[in-house]
Scaffold this motif. Structure first.
Motif, mmCIF file in Angstrom:
data_model
loop_
_atom_site.group_PDB
_atom_site.id
_atom_site.type_symbol
_atom_site.label_atom_id
_atom_site.label_comp_id
_atom_site.label_asym_id
_atom_site.label_seq_id
_atom_site.Cartn_x
_atom_site.Cartn_y
_atom_site.Cartn_z
ATOM 1 N N LEU A 86 0.863 -1.192 0.000
ATOM 2 C CA LEU A 86 0.000 0.000 0.000
ATOM 3 C C LEU A 86 0.899 1.241 0.000
ATOM 4 C CD1 LEU A 86 -2.370 -1.545 2.594
ATOM 5 C CD2 LEU A 86 -3.188 -0.675 0.402
ATOM 6 N N ASP A 87 0.385 2.355 -0.538
ATOM 7 C CA ASP A 87 1.169 3.599 -0.566
ATOM 8 C C ASP A 87 0.745 4.504 0.575
ATOM 9 O OD1 ASP A 87 2.436 2.886 -2.928
ATOM 10 O OD2 ASP A 87 0.725 3.615 -4.124
ATOM 11 N N GLU A 88 1.622 5.457 0.904
ATOM 12 C CA GLU A 88 1.263 6.427 1.954
ATOM 13 C C GLU A 88 -0.024 7.157 1.610
ATOM 14 O OE1 GLU A 88 4.348 9.011 3.347
ATOM 15 O OE2 GLU A 88 5.729 7.308 3.575
ATOM 16 N N ASP A 89 -0.251 7.389 0.317
ATOM 17 C CA ASP A 89 -1.475 8.085 -0.122
ATOM 18 C C ASP A 89 -2.736 7.300 0.251
ATOM 19 O OD1 ASP A 89 0.142 9.885 -1.276
ATOM 20 O OD2 ASP A 89 -0.203 9.235 -3.358
ATOM 21 N N ASP A 90 -2.580 5.994 0.450
ATOM 22 C CA ASP A 90 -3.751 5.146 0.738
ATOM 23 C C ASP A 90 -4.117 5.152 2.225
ATOM 24 O OD1 ASP A 90 -3.752 4.277 -1.925
ATOM 25 O OD2 ASP A 90 -2.317 2.684 -1.471
ATOM 26 N N PHE A 91 -3.192 5.586 3.068
ATOM 27 C CA PHE A 91 -3.364 5.409 4.511
ATOM 28 C C PHE A 91 -4.672 5.990 5.054
ATOM 29 C CE2 PHE A 91 1.452 5.022 5.712
ATOM 30 C CZ PHE A 91 1.510 3.853 4.979
ATOM 31 N N ASP A 92 -5.080 7.140 4.498
ATOM 32 C CA ASP A 92 -6.271 7.819 5.031
ATOM 33 C C ASP A 92 -7.553 7.415 4.310
ATOM 34 O OD1 ASP A 92 -4.732 9.231 6.802
ATOM 35 O OD2 ASP A 92 -4.350 10.847 5.362
ATOM 36 N N GLN A 146 -7.822 -6.396 0.154
ATOM 37 C CA GLN A 146 -7.219 -7.667 0.557
ATOM 38 C C GLN A 146 -5.827 -7.438 1.148
ATOM 39 O OE1 GLN A 146 -9.258 -9.624 0.955
ATOM 40 N NE2 GLN A 146 -8.726 -11.722 0.645
ATOM 41 N N ARG A 147 -5.098 -6.441 0.616
ATOM 42 C CA ARG A 147 -3.792 -6.096 1.199
ATOM 43 C C ARG A 147 -3.990 -5.629 2.651
ATOM 44 N NH1 ARG A 147 0.177 -4.877 -3.115
ATOM 45 N NH2 ARG A 147 -0.967 -4.843 -5.063
ATOM 46 N N VAL A 148 -5.019 -4.805 2.858
ATOM 47 C CA VAL A 148 -5.292 -4.297 4.212
ATOM 48 C C VAL A 148 -5.660 -5.466 5.131
ATOM 49 C CG1 VAL A 148 -6.738 -2.770 5.621
ATOM 50 C CG2 VAL A 148 -6.097 -2.076 3.304
ATOM 51 N N ALA A 192 -10.121 -13.990 -5.007
ATOM 52 C CA ALA A 192 -10.696 -12.919 -5.817
ATOM 53 C C ALA A 192 -9.614 -12.024 -6.440
ATOM 54 C CB ALA A 192 -11.633 -12.083 -4.952
ATOM 55 N N LEU A 193 -8.358 -12.431 -6.333
ATOM 56 C CA LEU A 193 -7.281 -11.535 -6.762
ATOM 57 C C LEU A 193 -6.756 -11.894 -8.150
ATOM 58 C CD1 LEU A 193 -5.262 -11.497 -3.432
ATOM 59 C CD2 LEU A 193 -7.117 -9.996 -4.138
ATOM 60 N N ASP A 194 -6.223 -10.871 -8.862
ATOM 61 C CA ASP A 194 -5.619 -11.180 -10.158
ATOM 62 C C ASP A 194 -4.275 -11.895 -9.937
ATOM 63 O OD1 ASP A 194 -3.318 -9.349 -10.224
ATOM 64 O OD2 ASP A 194 -4.840 -7.789 -10.258
ATOM 65 N N ILE A 195 -3.754 -12.492 -11.011
ATOM 66 C CA ILE A 195 -2.574 -13.361 -10.876
ATOM 67 C C ILE A 195 -1.393 -12.621 -10.263
ATOM 68 C CG2 ILE A 195 -0.937 -14.831 -12.133
ATOM 69 C CD1 ILE A 195 -3.080 -15.060 -14.333
ATOM 70 N N GLY A 196 -1.191 -11.371 -10.677
ATOM 71 C CA GLY A 196 -0.038 -10.614 -10.193
ATOM 72 C C GLY A 196 -0.116 -10.371 -8.697
ATOM 73 N N LEU A 197 -1.265 -9.897 -8.245
ATOM 74 C CA LEU A 197 -1.436 -9.576 -6.821
ATOM 75 C C LEU A 197 -1.392 -10.848 -5.974
ATOM 76 C CD1 LEU A 197 -1.896 -7.564 -4.634
ATOM 77 C CD2 LEU A 197 -4.325 -7.561 -5.152
ATOM 78 N N LYS A 198 -1.984 -11.908 -6.533
ATOM 79 C CA LYS A 198 -1.970 -13.194 -5.838
ATOM 80 C C LYS A 198 -0.528 -13.607 -5.560
ATOM 81 C CE LYS A 198 -4.970 -16.414 -7.280
ATOM 82 N NZ LYS A 198 -5.612 -17.632 -7.759
ATOM 83 N N LYS A 199 0.323 -13.522 -6.585
ATOM 84 C CA LYS A 199 1.731 -13.923 -6.446
ATOM 85 C C LYS A 199 2.462 -13.014 -5.467
ATOM 86 C CE LYS A 199 4.086 -16.646 -9.602
ATOM 87 N NZ LYS A 199 5.045 -16.808 -10.672
#
Ligand SMILES: Nc1ncnc2c1ncn2[C@@H]1O[C@H](COP(=O)(O)OP(=O)(O)OP(=O)(O)O)[C@@H](O)[C@H]1O
Length: 246
Positions: free
Chosen positions: A113-119, A131-133, A154-161
């Motif tokens: 996750l990026d700092e921009d996502d924190f809030d 799902q990362r959270v 429910a994740l795409d292949i890249g994120l799953k890996k």
């Protein structure tokens, strides 16, 4: 040694028997997966192991010092932002808020996750970000046992890996033991030391498979090769009803 031990476990909902005579042990530092077709009783078994459902017959002994969960749906609190969602478990454990926030930010970055996502609030996150959270929230308390219920489905292949790699890193450092359920054979082969095959009506274990190579040395070639080999197994074919109709 910390362990989860299941002995002679049976479970029924009303008059319908869902699980029959389940036996296995998950030792510290190991990953055990339960694979099987939809409706076979995997979630019920996981809930019994995680003490989310009362054991009626047989026993579940869990001597791990702490445990956490990540589910197929992220189950975040909609009124809390990303960092507050992650920090929740730490604060509930009595950690100082400033310390909890610091740890939550560090693990959020680790899970991509990026700092921009924190809030941001859950409604403004994509499924993959949620799902990362969810993973960060489960692991921020450094549990010794992690229960995973189809967390990658429910994740795409890249994120799953990517998420699997973070998990494999923790597993390889022996920081974590994992019990997870999936209907994805390749996922089970990539992550587990032992895989239990659960056949339905009622759910019972028909076969146990062991994978001896350490997780961080299993490349795609290994996973595809093992999958091809296991797909020839007669119990896998009948459990997943894989017979090809000509
Ligand atoms: N609370 C409940 N009350 C009654 N029946 C239930 C309950 N929970 C699950 N079942 C039934 O138990 C059976 C096993 O369900 P379970 O969710 O454990 O299977 P599963 O293998 O996890 O399936 P899936 O892969 O589709 O999630 C199903 O027939 C389901 O309808």
């Amino acid at each position: 040694m910390e362990r989860l031990e299941v002995k002679g476990l049976n479970h029924s909902f009303g008059f319908t028997k869902i699980l029959h005579d389940i036996n296995f042990t998950l030792n510290k530092g190991k990953v055990l997966s339960i694979v099987g077709p939809s409706g076979g009783g995997k979630t019920t078994l996981m809930h019994l192991c995680a003490d989310l459902l009362d054991v009626e017959e047989g026993s579940v002994t869990n001597t791990f010092s702490s445990s956490a969960f990540a589910f197929q749906e992220a189950r975040l609190l909609p009124w809390k932002n990303v960092i507050d969602n992650i920090a929740l478990a730490l604060i509930a454990k009595g950690e100082k808020k400033s310390e909890a926030i610091k740890k939550s930010q560090a693990i959020a970055l680790k899970f991509g996750l990026d700092e921009d996502d924190f809030d941001k609030f859950p409604k403004d996150l994509s499924g993959g970000m949620k799902q990362r959270v969810s993973f960060a929230r489960a692991l921020v308390t450094k549990p010794s046992l992690l229960f995973l219920d189809e967390p990658f489905s429910a994740l795409d292949i890249g994120l799953k890996k990517e998420l699997q790699s973070v998990l494999i890193d923790m597993i390889s450092k022996k920081e974590l033991s994992v019990l997870f359920i999936t209907h994805d054979l390749m996922e089970a082969i990539r992550l587990s030391d032992e895989m239990l095959l659960l056949k339905a009506d009622p759910g019972h274990i028909v076969k146990k498979f062991r994978f001896d190579i350490v997780q961080n040395q299993r490349d795609d070639k290994y996973v595809y090769g093992k999958s091809a080999e296991i797909l020839q197994d007669s119990e896998i074919i009948s459990t997943f009803e894989l017979e090809l109709k000509s």
